[in-house]
Design a protein around this motif. Structure first.
Motif, short mmCIF file in Angstrom:
data_model
loop_
_atom_site.label_atom_id
_atom_site.label_comp_id
_atom_site.label_asym_id
_atom_site.label_seq_id
_atom_site.Cartn_x
_atom_site.Cartn_y
_atom_site.Cartn_z
N GLY A 87 -39.88 -13.16 4.95
CA GLY A 87 -40.80 -14.23 5.33
C GLY A 87 -41.58 -13.87 6.58
N THR A 88 -42.60 -14.67 6.86
CA THR A 88 -43.51 -14.35 7.97
C THR A 88 -42.79 -14.29 9.32
N ALA A 89 -41.97 -15.30 9.61
CA ALA A 89 -41.30 -15.34 10.91
C ALA A 89 -40.43 -14.10 11.10
N ALA A 125 -37.89 -14.76 0.26
CA ALA A 125 -39.11 -15.22 0.93
C ALA A 125 -38.81 -15.94 2.24
N CYS A 126 -37.67 -16.61 2.33
CA CYS A 126 -37.27 -17.28 3.58
C CYS A 126 -35.83 -17.73 3.42
N ILE A 127 -35.03 -17.45 4.42
CA ILE A 127 -33.63 -17.86 4.36
C ILE A 127 -33.47 -19.30 4.84
N GLY A 128 -34.47 -19.79 5.59
CA GLY A 128 -34.45 -21.18 6.04
C GLY A 128 -34.00 -21.36 7.48
N VAL A 129 -33.82 -20.26 8.18
CA VAL A 129 -33.44 -20.36 9.59
C VAL A 129 -34.40 -19.49 10.41
N PRO A 134 -35.33 -11.99 13.27
CA PRO A 134 -35.22 -11.70 11.83
C PRO A 134 -33.79 -11.88 11.31
N ASN A 135 -33.72 -12.36 10.08
CA ASN A 135 -32.42 -12.73 9.50
C ASN A 135 -32.04 -11.93 8.27
N ILE A 136 -30.75 -11.80 8.09
CA ILE A 136 -30.23 -11.33 6.81
C ILE A 136 -29.02 -12.20 6.46
#
Ligand code: FES
Length: 164
Positions: A87-89, A125-129, A134-136
């Motif tokens: 996702g963008t963020a 597309a986005c994990i929601g956090v 950056p997240n995984i």
């Protein structure tokens, strides 16, 4: 490893037993597919004729439903699904580098599963956090504010059995 190269023995007796619990109940196709996936981790291709006979459906109907639902899988998947956010963020905070490093650590490309069936690598597309970008996620657990050091430590822990 490419998923086509993966093989897993399917216990046909257990498959038959599951299907027989829904004998001739066409409405039960989705619950049955979910149970088969819970049991085997995916919908083995050899289950399609067994399901269609048991529920009195055409194989193409069974196949059509499986193809329609993205959460039904026709290839074996790893015990731990690793999802890297695109996702963008996450992207603007180095997500691309994180993805590259995760691929290196797992030796997998997106959509692939390791030959020992331990890991499957996916992107989302986005994990929601987004605030933690950056997240995984690994096995549904979110790891935020990732950086190269954290990626290295995380997989060291997982491969050493330290992360759960
Ligand atoms: S964009 Fe990565 S968590 Fe939302």
């Amino acid at each position: 490893m490419n998923e086509e190269g993966l093989a897993r023995n399917v216990d046909l007796a257990s498959l038959d037993s599951l299907v027989s619990q829904y004998s001739r109940q066409k409405w039960a196709l989705i619950p049955l597919l979910q149970r088969i996936q819970d049991e085997f981790g995916y919908i083995p291709p050899q289950s399609i004729p067994i399901i269609s006979r048991g529920l009195r459906l055409f194989p193409s109907q069974v196949q059509g439903v499986i193809s329609f639902y993205a959460q039904l899988y026709t290839q074996p998947r790893g015990k731990k699904v690793v999802r890297v956010c695109r996702g963008t963020a996450c992207h603007v905070r180095g997500g691309k580098t994180i993805l590259k490093l995760v691929k290196q650590h797992l030796g997998l490309e997106e959509g692939e599963t390791s030959s020992d069936l331990e890991y499957t690598l996916e992107t989302v597309a986005c994990i929601g956090v987004c605030a933690l970008a950056p997240n995984i996620t690994v096995a549904e657990r979110v790891y935020g504010h990732m950086n190269p050091k954290k990626v290295e430590q995380l997989f060291k822990d997982y491969k050493g059995g330290g992360a759960a």
